[in-house]
Design a protein around this motif. Sequence first.
Motif, PDB file in Angstrom:
ATOM      1  N   TYR A  39       0.813  -1.214   0.000  1.00 60.21           N
ATOM      2  CA  TYR A  39       0.000   0.000   0.000  1.00 60.21           C
ATOM      3  C   TYR A  39       0.850   1.270   0.000  1.00 60.21           C
ATOM      4  O   TYR A  39       0.623   2.173  -0.808  1.00 60.21           O
ATOM      5  CB  TYR A  39      -0.933  -0.023   1.215  1.00 60.21           C
ATOM      6  N   GLU A  40       1.810   1.353   0.887  1.00 63.12           N
ATOM      7  CA  GLU A  40       2.640   2.557   1.001  1.00 63.12           C
ATOM      8  C   GLU A  40       3.445   2.792  -0.282  1.00 63.12           C
ATOM      9  O   GLU A  40       3.579   3.931  -0.739  1.00 63.12           O
ATOM     10  CB  GLU A  40       3.584   2.456   2.204  1.00 63.12           C
ATOM     11  N   ASN A  43       1.060   4.050  -3.008  1.00 68.09           N
ATOM     12  CA  ASN A  43       0.738   5.462  -2.782  1.00 68.09           C
ATOM     13  C   ASN A  43       1.863   6.366  -3.255  1.00 68.09           C
ATOM     14  O   ASN A  43       1.632   7.388  -3.915  1.00 68.09           O
ATOM     15  CB  ASN A  43       0.477   5.717  -1.285  1.00 68.09           C
ATOM     16  N   GLU A  46       2.056   6.266  -7.091  1.00 64.02           N
ATOM     17  CA  GLU A  46       0.917   6.999  -7.664  1.00 64.02           C
ATOM     18  C   GLU A  46       1.182   8.504  -7.652  1.00 64.02           C
ATOM     19  O   GLU A  46       0.998   9.186  -8.665  1.00 64.02           O
ATOM     20  CB  GLU A  46      -0.341   6.675  -6.864  1.00 64.02           C
ATOM     21  N   ARG A  47       1.628   9.030  -6.524  1.00 63.28           N
ATOM     22  CA  ARG A  47       1.922  10.468  -6.432  1.00 63.28           C
ATOM     23  C   ARG A  47       3.030  10.871  -7.401  1.00 63.28           C
ATOM     24  O   ARG A  47       2.939  11.903  -8.078  1.00 63.28           O
ATOM     25  CB  ARG A  47       2.308  10.844  -5.005  1.00 63.28           C
ATOM     26  N   ALA A  61      -5.107  10.530  -3.884  1.00 67.32           N
ATOM     27  CA  ALA A  61      -4.287   9.567  -3.152  1.00 67.32           C
ATOM     28  C   ALA A  61      -5.092   8.367  -2.682  1.00 67.32           C
ATOM     29  O   ALA A  61      -6.210   8.495  -2.213  1.00 67.32           O
ATOM     30  CB  ALA A  61      -3.645  10.252  -1.955  1.00 67.32           C
ATOM     31  N   GLY A  62      -4.478   7.197  -2.882  1.00 61.38           N
ATOM     32  CA  GLY A  62      -4.868   5.942  -2.290  1.00 61.38           C
ATOM     33  C   GLY A  62      -6.305   5.495  -2.319  1.00 61.38           C
ATOM     34  O   GLY A  62      -7.180   6.124  -2.865  1.00 61.38           O
ATOM     35  N   TYR A  65      -7.059   0.966   2.913  1.00 61.78           N
ATOM     36  CA  TYR A  65      -5.883   0.140   3.157  1.00 61.78           C
ATOM     37  C   TYR A  65      -6.209  -1.351   3.048  1.00 61.78           C
ATOM     38  O   TYR A  65      -7.204  -1.836   3.590  1.00 61.78           O
ATOM     39  CB  TYR A  65      -5.323   0.426   4.558  1.00 61.78           C
TER      40      TYR A  65
END
Length: 78
Positions: A39-40, A43, A46-47, A61-62, A65
Amino acid sequence: MGCRIGMATDVADRVRELKSQCLVPSHANYVVLASGLAYEDANHRERRERQACGPHCEGSAGGSYVSGNCWSVYRITW
């Protein structure tokens, strides 16, 4: 040309959802930029991809979770 970058655990399902909500055109195409991410990491990727794409690129964002290396980052274009 439009662009949207996002992350999902099921990219095809997410793209269908975005099309059904009219957030991307029905003729839009997508490509998976990275998969098998935590997940982290997703994220962060993606950014980074959205910043590289420029101000015309949509997304946020995201998602909720989910643990494990089950995330993919995608780009939709039209």
